[in-house]
Design an enzyme around this catalytic site. Structure first.
Site, PDB file in Angstrom:
ATOM      1  N   TYR A 150     -83.692  -4.496 -52.051  1.00 48.35           N
ATOM      2  CA  TYR A 150     -84.451  -5.311 -51.280  1.00 48.35           C
ATOM      3  C   TYR A 150     -84.191  -6.732 -51.454  1.00 48.35           C
ATOM      4  CZ  TYR A 150     -88.923  -7.121 -49.212  1.00 48.35           C
ATOM      5  OH  TYR A 150     -89.743  -7.652 -48.312  1.00 48.35           O
ATOM      6  N   LYS A 206     -82.276  -3.241 -47.944  1.00 47.51           N
ATOM      7  CA  LYS A 206     -82.978  -3.985 -46.806  1.00 47.51           C
ATOM      8  C   LYS A 206     -82.826  -5.541 -46.989  1.00 47.51           C
ATOM      9  CE  LYS A 206     -88.114  -4.679 -46.226  1.00 47.51           C
ATOM     10  NZ  LYS A 206     -87.916  -6.155 -45.666  1.00 47.51           N
TER      11      LYS A 206
END
Length: 308
Positions: A142, A172
């Site tokens: 992330y 992400k």
């Protein structure tokens, strides 16, 4: 073993519902799942991330939320990705083991942001230690440098990543550096990695350079319209896709000027869905009645293409 379905399209970064006195409210998660699936046509979720106030929750609360989302999403959702990032390695590992034990669809980890990794090797060493605790589970990095302050380029991170983290599945990507994203996608010739964009107001640009999908907070309440944008892009009908992106941007530009964050997102989701999201957890404070009135009026005034 059934082949894993590729994670593409929209992923709602879920909000953590809370009671008026600030406790997590598990009782509305079933209604929340049904709302995402039936009203927004969103079947993938990202739990305990930024929008979900994950770093403001206790480890026990995060486990309870993960369990409830997995339970209520069974046979309804395609992917339940649990964010297990924390400021220390043992808690990340504990959350990773828990996500694996409850049958989540994958885990994601931010870079620690108090004592920060300063280079790729330090970051990969940390991520590897977390991924090893869930050795059968897809692992996502992330990347959100505006909040973590860790600005190690993802393109650099990808070099040799599969050898060090065999379960590495993708990123992400919550940053506006589309050059970095483009170089990542250019390197991903075999398509083994998934790149999910995390800046909702710039999604169309990310799609144009090859993003697989998106993780974001607006897909909780603008998922239906954004799915229509994805359909227009795929046709391709770029003019129609632009209309959807411009209108989403018009709303977000309006609320950002008023002051827009997690607390305000909870308020918007409450008035759009009718599901009470409750207040945020301190140090965040709830949205003002003035914000709610203005945001609702603005959203109601938007005329989406084809009268949607």
């Amino acid at each position: 073993m059934t082949p894993r379905k590729k994670l593409t399209g929209l992923v709602a970064a879920t909000i953590t519902p809370m009671t008026p006195d600030g406790k997590i409210n598990l009782s509305v998660i079933r209604q929340y799942v049904d709302y995402l699936v039936n009203e927004q046509n969103v079947k993938n979720i990202f739990v305990n991330g930024t929008t979900g106030e994950g770093l403001s929750l206790s480890i026990q609360e995060r486990k309870q939320l993960a369990e409830e989302w997995v339970c209520q999403g069974k046979d309804k959702l395609d992917h339940v990705i649990i964010h297990v990032g924390a400021l220390n390695l043992p808690e990340c590992q504990e959350l990773a083991r828990h996500a694996a034990a409850i049958g989540a669809g994958g885990i994601a980890v931010i870079a620690p942001f108090f004592f920060k990794p300063t280079n790729k090797d330090e970051l990969v060493a940390f991520l590897q230690k977390v991924a090893l605790e869930a050795p059968e589970m897809p692992f996502y990095y992330y990347h959100i440098p505006p909040l973590t302050g860790v600005k190690i380029r993802v393109e650099e991170l990808l070099d040799g990543i599969k050898a060090q983290i065999p379960t590495f599945q993708g990123v992400k990507f919550s940053d506006t550096d589309l050059l970095d994203l483009a170089q990542c996608i250019n390197k991903n010739e075999t398509g083994e990695f998934e790149f999910l964009y995390g800046v909702d107001e710039q999604l169309l640009g990310a799609l144009a350079i090859g993003a697989n999908g998106a993780v974001g907070s607006t897909y909780n309440y603008l998922g239906r319209q954004t799915n229509l944008m994805l359909q227009a892009f795929a046709k391709p009908d770029f003019a129609l896709a632009q209309q959807y992106q411009f209108l989403t941007g018009e709303f977000l530009s309006f609320v950002i000027k008023l002051g827009f964050g997690v607390a305000q997102t909870k308020a918007v989701m409450t008035f759009v869905s009718g599901i009470p999201m409750g207040p945020p957890r301190l140090p965040l404070v709830g949205a003002s009645s003035e914000f709610i009135a203005k945001a609702k009026a603005k959203l109601d005034s938007i005329v989406w293409p084809n009268g949607n």
